[in-house]
Design an enzyme around this catalytic site. Structure first.
Site, PDB file in Angstrom:
ATOM      1  N   HIS A   1      12.221   0.754 -12.701  1.00  0.00           N
ATOM      2  CA  HIS A   1      11.982  -0.652 -13.035  1.00  0.00           C
ATOM      3  C   HIS A   1      12.043  -1.473 -11.752  1.00  0.00           C
ATOM      4  O   HIS A   1      13.092  -1.530 -11.104  1.00  0.00           O
ATOM      5  CB  HIS A   1      13.037  -1.130 -14.041  1.00  0.00           C
ATOM      6  CG  HIS A   1      12.877  -2.552 -14.472  1.00  0.00           C
ATOM      7  ND1 HIS A   1      13.764  -3.168 -15.321  1.00  0.00           N
ATOM      8  CD2 HIS A   1      11.934  -3.484 -14.190  1.00  0.00           C
ATOM      9  CE1 HIS A   1      13.375  -4.416 -15.523  1.00  0.00           C
ATOM     10  NE2 HIS A   1      12.268  -4.630 -14.856  1.00  0.00           N
TER      11      HIS A   1
ATOM     12  N   HIS B   1       0.808  -1.230   0.000  1.00  0.00           N
ATOM     13  CA  HIS B   1       0.000   0.000   0.000  1.00  0.00           C
ATOM     14  C   HIS B   1       0.841   1.281   0.000  1.00  0.00           C
ATOM     15  O   HIS B   1       1.878   1.371   0.642  1.00  0.00           O
ATOM     16  CB  HIS B   1      -0.907   0.001   1.237  1.00  0.00           C
ATOM     17  CG  HIS B   1      -0.119   0.126   2.507  1.00  0.00           C
ATOM     18  ND1 HIS B   1       0.160   1.341   3.077  1.00  0.00           N
ATOM     19  CD2 HIS B   1       0.477  -0.804   3.277  1.00  0.00           C
ATOM     20  CE1 HIS B   1       0.888   1.152   4.175  1.00  0.00           C
ATOM     21  NE2 HIS B   1       1.087  -0.137   4.312  1.00  0.00           N
TER      22      HIS B   1
HETATM   23  O1  JB2 Z   1      15.826   2.710 -30.203  1.00  0.00           O
HETATM   24  C1  JB2 Z   1      15.405   1.579 -30.451  1.00  0.00           C
HETATM   25  C2  JB2 Z   1      16.023   0.394 -29.973  1.00  0.00           C
HETATM   26  N1  JB2 Z   1      17.112   0.175 -29.196  1.00  0.00           N
HETATM   27  C3  JB2 Z   1      17.229  -1.157 -29.046  1.00  0.00           C
HETATM   28  N2  JB2 Z   1      14.296   1.410 -31.222  1.00  0.00           N
HETATM   29  C4  JB2 Z   1      13.807   0.166 -31.527  1.00  0.00           C
HETATM   30  N3  JB2 Z   1      12.705   0.096 -32.289  1.00  0.00           N
HETATM   31  N4  JB2 Z   1      14.385  -0.968 -31.084  1.00  0.00           N
HETATM   32  C5  JB2 Z   1      15.473  -0.849 -30.318  1.00  0.00           C
HETATM   33  N5  JB2 Z   1      16.252  -1.779 -29.730  1.00  0.00           N
HETATM   34  C6  JB2 Z   1      15.987  -3.215 -29.800  1.00  0.00           C
HETATM   35  O2  JB2 Z   1      15.447  -3.618 -28.566  1.00  0.00           O
HETATM   36  C7  JB2 Z   1      17.227  -4.076 -29.992  1.00  0.00           C
HETATM   37  O3  JB2 Z   1      17.591  -4.159 -31.351  1.00  0.00           O
HETATM   38  C8  JB2 Z   1      16.742  -5.411 -29.435  1.00  0.00           C
HETATM   39  O4  JB2 Z   1      16.132  -6.225 -30.405  1.00  0.00           O
HETATM   40  C9  JB2 Z   1      15.718  -5.011 -28.391  1.00  0.00           C
HETATM   41  C10 JB2 Z   1      16.217  -5.205 -26.971  1.00  0.00           C
HETATM   42  O5  JB2 Z   1      16.158  -6.571 -26.692  1.00  0.00           O
HETATM   43  P1  JB2 Z   1      16.936  -7.291 -25.515  1.00  0.00           P
HETATM   44  O6  JB2 Z   1      16.343  -8.629 -25.352  1.00  0.00           O
HETATM   45  O7  JB2 Z   1      18.387  -7.169 -25.784  1.00  0.00           O
HETATM   46  O8  JB2 Z   1      16.685  -6.411 -24.232  1.00  0.00           O
HETATM   47  P2  JB2 Z   1      15.339  -5.978 -23.511  1.00  0.00           P
HETATM   48  O9  JB2 Z   1      15.572  -4.602 -23.041  1.00  0.00           O
HETATM   49  O10 JB2 Z   1      14.165  -6.249 -24.358  1.00  0.00           O
HETATM   50  O11 JB2 Z   1      15.240  -6.969 -22.288  1.00  0.00           O
HETATM   51  C11 JB2 Z   1      16.084  -6.853 -21.151  1.00  0.00           C
HETATM   52  O12 JB2 Z   1      15.390  -6.206 -20.077  1.00  0.00           O
HETATM   53  C12 JB2 Z   1      14.212  -6.890 -19.652  1.00  0.00           C
HETATM   54  C13 JB2 Z   1      13.569  -6.063 -18.553  1.00  0.00           C
HETATM   55  C14 JB2 Z   1      16.477  -8.270 -20.764  1.00  0.00           C
HETATM   56  O13 JB2 Z   1      17.424  -8.196 -19.722  1.00  0.00           O
HETATM   57  C15 JB2 Z   1      15.272  -9.059 -20.310  1.00  0.00           C
HETATM   58  O14 JB2 Z   1      15.655 -10.340 -19.860  1.00  0.00           O
HETATM   59  C16 JB2 Z   1      14.545  -8.305 -19.197  1.00  0.00           C
HETATM   60  N6  JB2 Z   1      13.348  -9.032 -18.804  1.00  0.00           N
END
Ligand code: JB2
Length: 217
Positions: A154, A145
């Site tokens: 995050h 709460h």
């Molecule tokens: O400016 C952007 C950009 N920067 C990175 N624009 C767009 N449209 N896409 C972008 N990306 C893309 O985000 C990258 O090319 C990549 O495909 C994706 C990030 O994926 P990744 O799996 O590396 O990280 P995440 O931030 O989605 O996930 C992390 O954080 C989460 C909270 C991981 O640590 C996860 O396990 C975690 N749950």
């Protein structure tokens, strides 16, 4: 009582990585129309994510007028502050972000979730919780709460915040961390996974362990 997700418009997910996949799962589970995913990695273009096409990079957003779609921020922990910068860049271009709540999340009375706030599967927000803009309460995290979680924070999977905790702008609470009641986690602070916080954490502080101590000390 649950605040409604912001549902009325077709939605585009930004980022086809891990966080993007989880965000897309929430949207699909909630019955939202997701028309595309955009990702800056050209290797992902032409592929699909959970059946939704990855149509290209952010420039592809020009296909739609800002007033005709909502965005969902699928950038998670990739790159320091990158998620925040993306949110601010898209807001400056007049886009709006969906508020995202998994149908299995428990949202208490008088809890409020600001634009772009994201609440994942199994998370609990007890009464009076305030979740800031573009902030994440990740899978199974429990926020008791009257906690106030600032913009762009995050709270990672499985973290537990007891009542009245304040987490300031840009802070990160790691997976499985526990924060006792009425603590303040300062702006930009990092609470490592599994830490148990029994003292306030100053702005920019980085704490680890049980009980949590400044890293390096
Ligand atoms: O400016 C952007 C950009 N920067 C990175 N624009 C767009 N449209 N896409 C972008 N990306 C893309 O985000 C990258 O090319 C990549 O495909 C994706 C990030 O994926 P990744 O799996 O590396 O990280 P995440 O931030 O989605 O996930 C992390 O954080 C989460 C909270 C991981 O640590 C996860 O396990 C975690 N749950």
């Amino acid at each position: 009582m649950k605040p409604a997700m912001s549902v009325p418009l077709p939605t585009v997910v930004i980022g086809a990585g891990g966080h993007g996949k989880v965000i897309l799962e929430v949207l699909l589970e909630a019955g939202i129309e997701v028309i595309a995913v955009v990702d800056s990695d050209t290797g992902r273009h032409g592929t699909t994510l959970l059946g939704v096409p990855v149509v290209g990079g952010d420039q592809e957003l020009q296909r739609w007028r800002p007033q005709d779609i909502l965005l969902a921020n699928g950038i998670g922990s990739t790159g320091q502050r990158h998620r925040r910068h993306l949110f601010e860049r898209m807001k400056a271009a007049q886009y709006r972000f969906a508020t995202i709540i998994h149908p299995s999340a428990v949202i208490g009375r008088e809890a409020m979730i600001a634009e772009g706030g994201q609440v994942m599967a199994g998370a609990v927000l007890q009464p009076g919780v305030l979740l800031g803009r573009n902030a994440i309460v990740n899978t199974g995290a429990r926020i008791d709460h009257d906690c106030v979680i600032g913009d762009h924070c995050h709270v990672a999977p499985g973290a537990v915040l007891c009542g009245g905790v304040r987490v300031d702008l840009d802070a990160h609470v790691g997976a499985g961390a526990v924060i006792i009641q009425n603590m303040v986690i300062g702006e930009g602070a990092l609470v490592a996974a599994g830490a148990v916080v029994v003292r306030p954490v100053s702005a920019g502080g980085r704490v680890v362990g049980v009980p949590a101590k400044e890293m390096g000390s």
